[in-house]
Design a protein around this motif. Structure first.
Motif: not given
Lengths: 267, 267
Positions: A120, A122, A249-256, A261
């Motif tokens: 998130v 980035l 556009l990667p997913l907004r995976l919190v703690h990822g 993407t």
């Protein structure tokens, strides 16, 4: 004698014309005429651009890092029209580094991971913008020497490195192939110290060659900067070297520590 | 008397200057000077643009359709630096309709699903381009009447509908709230028949209101066209009505009836 008098219709026609103009100007709620002109101009602009998909499809045979069996079955229907449900609705399971994906600073650094440097964090300004696709010398890794020979000018922020991995179609082979080309630690160090590159794209599953000490060092050179983003597993089949605009556009995976993407190029 | 003669240095200086120019022109392998100028111009262009993230973060409290408990824990470390591994590496599990996501034509239509109209089939030309963000009348659904009043001009291909869902911050409430605003079947029918809109963005988890017959009809009006893409669960908190460029990039999940997606706006 010219007859200027077509009354009473002339006045009515004029009124109708004015009303028509006013209605065009104000009819569609919040949209102004200027907005409409802008959107139409932009639409014509976009219709002329060629778009290239540089993301691999997620399929069971997609290779996975250090695995013989590939991605495997990753998606299944949870509700199904065929079985009497109202709609099809699936669940899917991937790793944060499946297929075309980005790495976050916390991938190889526990301190950064715990400080919240996840996917998130980035920068979208890095993930979107002009990009250079370059050919690298075939069957070589991306060493400091190769980086020097490419001589990528200061100011270039995004580079996709096309290597022999693309020619060898490694991303289409289920079994992981450790003979892929990628950055060596001195290549990554060169990039971090002597270029302005912040988005580093590669055409197999890792930005780093596979020996463990190199894998670690390459990632540290890039990721510890907190502002260099490796984009791995790109599909560069149709990306001829040159200048494009990239949107990644990667997913907004919190703690990822990374994320699958979608990445595309506009020509 | 002016001394024009600084020889022998003048010739050497001239030679050095020429060599420098030649080296700038040819030094960086495949990159031409024209490419460099293009990339720098584009870079300046992008640096001036404001980017707005219109995707919600994936967190356990993100609401899920028809659920009281939200998304729940969706990501976990498979290898962990803290536990002695070389890197952090996670697996995650989501539904194809988690958070900010797109629907594919096969979501509500088994024939289309079996014909391969999955999320991979969605057109990138629709998912990227100029977009209109519009305000809708608060506390109303998007009916045919509302669509008529918005009077979105022909030629506009992408519209994000900001509703009271945004004011009510529904996407920040873990428990699903069926009182959200969305399209009614006559609103969706109006959109499909009387506009050129191909990307339909909404600010809660479904493009359709919740009664089952309406849910079905709305999706059929939009999805059976095979070229209208609903983008659901958008974060329109910071998107003031107006014209933007949207980039919406779902994952290429083969057989996916939808996919989580990252969506951004450039101003």
């Amino acid at each position: 004698m010219t007859n200027h008098n077509t009354s009473p219709y002339s006045h009515l026609l004029l009124l109708a014309a004015v009303l028509a103009l006013v209605s065009v100007a104000s009819a569609f709620g919040p949209t102004s005429r200027l907005d409409l002109q802008k959107i139409m101009r932009e639409e014509r602009n976009y219709m002329q651009k060629k778009v290239i998909d540089i993301s691999h499809k997620y399929v069971p045979d997609l290779p996975a890092y250090d695995s013989k069996s590939g991605l495997g079955n990753f998606i299944k229907l949870k509700t199904s029209i065929k079985l009497g449900d109202l709609y099809n609705f699936s669940v899917f399971k991937l790793t944060t580094h499946s297929g075309t994906h980005v790495d976050a600073p916390g991938h190889f650094n526990e301190t950064l991971f715990e400080l919240g440097y996840d996917v998130v964090s980035l920068h979208l300004q890095t993930l979107n913008g002009p990009v250079l696709v370059v050919d690298t010398p075939r069957n070589k890794n991306i060493t400091a020497e190769v980086m020097r020979s490419l001589n990528i000018p200061r100011g270039v922020k995004r580079v996709l490195f096309q290597t022999s991995n693309t020619d060898r179609r490694l991303m289409y082979k289920k079994e992981f192939d450790s003979s892929y080309s990628a950055f060596t630690s001195d290549g990554a160090e060169y990039l971090a110290q002597n270029t302005d590159i912040k988005l580093v794209g590669v055409d197999y599953l890792s930005v780093a060659i596979s020996p463990k000490d190199e894998l670690l060092k390459v990632h540290q050179h890039l990721l510890n900067s907190k502002d260099i983003i490796p984009v791995e597993g790109l599909n560069l089949d149709d990306a001829v070297p040159g200048v494009y605009t990239i949107h990644c556009l990667p997913l907004r995976l919190v703690h990822g520590d990374g994320s699958p993407t979608r990445c595309i190029l506009f020509q």
